[in-house]
Design a protein around this motif. Sequence first.
Motif, PDB file in Angstrom:
ATOM      1  N   HIS A 202      10.703  19.459  89.966  1.00  0.00           N
ATOM      2  CA  HIS A 202      11.854  18.984  89.712  1.00  0.00           C
ATOM      3  C   HIS A 202      12.614  17.766  90.634  1.00  0.00           C
ATOM      4  O   HIS A 202      13.237  17.173  90.170  1.00  0.00           O
ATOM      5  N   ASN A 203      11.635  17.665  91.707  1.00  0.00           N
ATOM      6  CA  ASN A 203      12.501  16.553  92.533  1.00  0.00           C
ATOM      7  C   ASN A 203      13.589  16.682  93.242  1.00  0.00           C
ATOM      8  O   ASN A 203      14.359  15.563  93.243  1.00  0.00           O
ATOM      9  N   GLY A 204      14.286  17.845  92.942  1.00  0.00           N
ATOM     10  CA  GLY A 204      15.640  17.790  93.406  1.00  0.00           C
ATOM     11  C   GLY A 204      16.569  17.310  92.660  1.00  0.00           C
ATOM     12  O   GLY A 204      17.861  17.248  92.694  1.00  0.00           O
ATOM     13  N   HIS A 205      16.127  16.844  91.056  1.00  0.00           N
ATOM     14  CA  HIS A 205      17.038  16.241  90.312  1.00  0.00           C
ATOM     15  C   HIS A 205      17.578  17.208  89.232  1.00  0.00           C
ATOM     16  O   HIS A 205      18.371  16.846  88.433  1.00  0.00           O
ATOM     17  N   THR A 206      17.506  18.794  89.367  1.00  0.00           N
ATOM     18  CA  THR A 206      18.304  19.620  88.639  1.00  0.00           C
ATOM     19  C   THR A 206      19.262  20.509  89.346  1.00  0.00           C
ATOM     20  O   THR A 206      18.388  21.165  90.514  1.00  0.00           O
ATOM     21  N   ARG A 207      20.193  20.428  88.873  1.00  0.00           N
ATOM     22  CA  ARG A 207      21.114  21.756  89.515  1.00  0.00           C
ATOM     23  C   ARG A 207      20.995  23.074  88.801  1.00  0.00           C
ATOM     24  O   ARG A 207      21.408  22.897  87.756  1.00  0.00           O
ATOM     25  N   PHE A 208      20.500  24.180  89.343  1.00  0.00           N
ATOM     26  CA  PHE A 208      20.361  25.267  88.650  1.00  0.00           C
ATOM     27  C   PHE A 208      21.553  25.976  88.989  1.00  0.00           C
ATOM     28  O   PHE A 208      21.737  26.597  90.065  1.00  0.00           O
ATOM     29  N   ARG A 209      22.418  26.456  88.113  1.00  0.00           N
ATOM     30  CA  ARG A 209      23.505  27.274  88.369  1.00  0.00           C
ATOM     31  C   ARG A 209      23.627  28.571  87.413  1.00  0.00           C
ATOM     32  O   ARG A 209      22.914  28.820  86.301  1.00  0.00           O
ATOM     33  N   PHE A 210      24.202  29.452  88.116  1.00  0.00           N
ATOM     34  CA  PHE A 210      24.420  30.883  87.530  1.00  0.00           C
ATOM     35  C   PHE A 210      25.564  31.138  87.366  1.00  0.00           C
ATOM     36  O   PHE A 210      26.414  30.968  88.087  1.00  0.00           O
ATOM     37  N   SER A 211      26.045  31.857  86.251  1.00  0.00           N
ATOM     38  CA  SER A 211      27.436  32.443  85.929  1.00  0.00           C
ATOM     39  C   SER A 211      27.602  33.651  86.446  1.00  0.00           C
ATOM     40  O   SER A 211      26.776  34.453  86.392  1.00  0.00           O
ATOM     41  N   MET A 212      28.653  33.760  87.294  1.00  0.00           N
ATOM     42  CA  MET A 212      28.798  35.050  88.137  1.00  0.00           C
ATOM     43  C   MET A 212      30.391  35.398  87.765  1.00  0.00           C
ATOM     44  O   MET A 212      31.262  34.531  87.432  1.00  0.00           O
ATOM     45  N   LEU A 245      21.613  24.545  94.098  1.00  0.00           N
ATOM     46  CA  LEU A 245      22.029  25.841  93.453  1.00  0.00           C
ATOM     47  C   LEU A 245      23.337  25.504  93.224  1.00  0.00           C
ATOM     48  O   LEU A 245      24.220  25.128  93.923  1.00  0.00           O
ATOM     49  N   GLY A 246      23.828  26.227  92.238  1.00  0.00           N
ATOM     50  CA  GLY A 246      25.495  26.293  91.952  1.00  0.00           C
ATOM     51  C   GLY A 246      25.869  27.497  91.353  1.00  0.00           C
ATOM     52  O   GLY A 246      24.965  28.245  90.766  1.00  0.00           O
ATOM     53  N   PHE A 247      27.155  27.971  91.228  1.00  0.00           N
ATOM     54  CA  PHE A 247      27.610  28.830  90.446  1.00  0.00           C
ATOM     55  C   PHE A 247      28.757  28.534  89.783  1.00  0.00           C
ATOM     56  O   PHE A 247      29.684  27.885  90.187  1.00  0.00           O
ATOM     57  N   ILE A 248      28.741  28.886  88.633  1.00  0.00           N
ATOM     58  CA  ILE A 248      30.011  28.947  87.688  1.00  0.00           C
ATOM     59  C   ILE A 248      30.543  30.159  87.534  1.00  0.00           C
ATOM     60  O   ILE A 248      30.328  31.178  87.275  1.00  0.00           O
ATOM     61  N   LEU A 249      31.930  30.194  88.117  1.00  0.00           N
ATOM     62  CA  LEU A 249      32.577  31.488  87.904  1.00  0.00           C
ATOM     63  C   LEU A 249      33.625  31.235  86.887  1.00  0.00           C
ATOM     64  O   LEU A 249      34.621  30.487  86.759  1.00  0.00           O
ATOM     65  N   ALA A 250      33.251  31.768  85.485  1.00  0.00           N
ATOM     66  CA  ALA A 250      33.831  31.718  84.415  1.00  0.00           C
ATOM     67  C   ALA A 250      33.796  32.992  83.335  1.00  0.00           C
ATOM     68  O   ALA A 250      32.381  33.343  83.564  1.00  0.00           O
ATOM     69  N   PRO A 251      34.605  33.252  82.938  1.00  0.00           N
ATOM     70  CA  PRO A 251      35.901  32.968  82.790  1.00  0.00           C
ATOM     71  C   PRO A 251      36.666  33.699  83.954  1.00  0.00           C
ATOM     72  O   PRO A 251      36.336  34.988  83.891  1.00  0.00           O
ATOM     73  N   LEU A 252      37.480  32.860  84.780  1.00  0.00           N
ATOM     74  CA  LEU A 252      38.413  33.610  85.575  1.00  0.00           C
ATOM     75  C   LEU A 252      39.529  34.268  84.905  1.00  0.00           C
ATOM     76  O   LEU A 252      40.358  33.720  84.205  1.00  0.00           O
ATOM     77  N   TYR A 253      39.385  35.636  84.987  1.00  0.00           N
ATOM     78  CA  TYR A 253      40.170  36.597  83.947  1.00  0.00           C
ATOM     79  C   TYR A 253      41.129  37.414  85.167  1.00  0.00           C
ATOM     80  O   TYR A 253      40.576  37.880  85.829  1.00  0.00           O
ATOM     81  N   ARG A 254      42.263  37.442  84.718  1.00  0.00           N
ATOM     82  CA  ARG A 254      43.433  38.169  85.349  1.00  0.00           C
ATOM     83  C   ARG A 254      43.325  39.581  84.870  1.00  0.00           C
ATOM     84  O   ARG A 254      44.036  40.181  83.763  1.00  0.00           O
ATOM     85  N   PHE A 255      42.867  40.588  85.439  1.00  0.00           N
ATOM     86  CA  PHE A 255      42.807  41.796  85.281  1.00  0.00           C
ATOM     87  C   PHE A 255      43.609  42.530  86.501  1.00  0.00           C
ATOM     88  O   PHE A 255      43.717  41.952  87.348  1.00  0.00           O
TER      89      PHE A 255
END
Length: 357
Positions: A202-212, A245-255
Amino acid sequence: MATTLQGAPEQTRNSGEGLFVPDYVFVEPAALDYPLGQELYRRYQKEGVPIQMTTSHNQVRGIPGETDVEKYRNAKRTLVIGVRKTLKFEPSKPSAEYALPLATGCVGHCHYCYLNTNVGTRPYIRVYVNTDEIFAQALKYMQERPEEITRFEAACTSDPVSIEHITGNLKRAIEFMGQQEYGRLRFVTKFHHVDSLLDAKHNGHTRFRFSMNADYVIRHFEPGTSSFERRLEAAGKVARAGYPLGFILAPLYRFDGWEAGYSEMLERLSEQLVPEAMEDLTFELIQHRFTKIAKNLILQRYPKTRLEMNEADRKYKWGKYGKGKYVYPDQQAKALQHHLEAEIARLFPKARVEYFT
């Protein structure tokens, strides 16, 4: 050449913890002109999965089901093997300059997903076998921006990790982008099936993100996906393999108790994430939104959902082409943003928040 859909298994074999296995397969004739199309056809023929030819991956007919809900559920268990003819890439702001079209449709059953609108009556899983043509088009877009970084988002219309064991296209894209001086790849997943990607060049050219998300959201609205723990474990593997690495926090939900729920989630991330992930870590924050079309489809497909979609409690936000969506009113949205950003700054002082929307 093709078999029929008679005798297909009654029970799905798929869940977020296991690899997706289609119950039905449709093949576009043109896909058999490509090695990957031939390979997939032979694979599912050998495995005895019902196969049927279709004139176009955009118009698949013959998916079984007596009711709309049954047809939808069966479509989510259907794999369509096709050729991506439209090579004009869609914009993908704010995540990237362009979407990279490797697949369309997702094997998960997230109640809130915007694909309920985007794919509408075609929720089946489409994979494209002409990757060389897709990558050649990506190269043209990069050449139009000389000496500028051009980012491509590979998860706009699918979760590519969930079907990587079928096509291998994501690894091909990672290694293609690893060779490009000014090309960058991004994608996000809710699945933990990452092992085949760990040795990619990957040569550091891909940001791998997880949805949390907070436990409440994952438990009530994300069936058919990997658990928080499995995603976190996979994120550690990815970081050790040298991916940004990255994290997507989505959808932010008001419970009820959302502040504590999101703080607890971020604390679990902070406590358990491997040290290798902390040096170049990003967060993307996306509040819950829905359209009227999506609301109607969601209620039809998931009639017992607890997802709150009361237009009277929301703000209407205009978008492209004179269409809009319902988001939280400004005060509630700002409360979400301020809480999440403050907690990220407290727990991940080196991380950056790329945007809130």
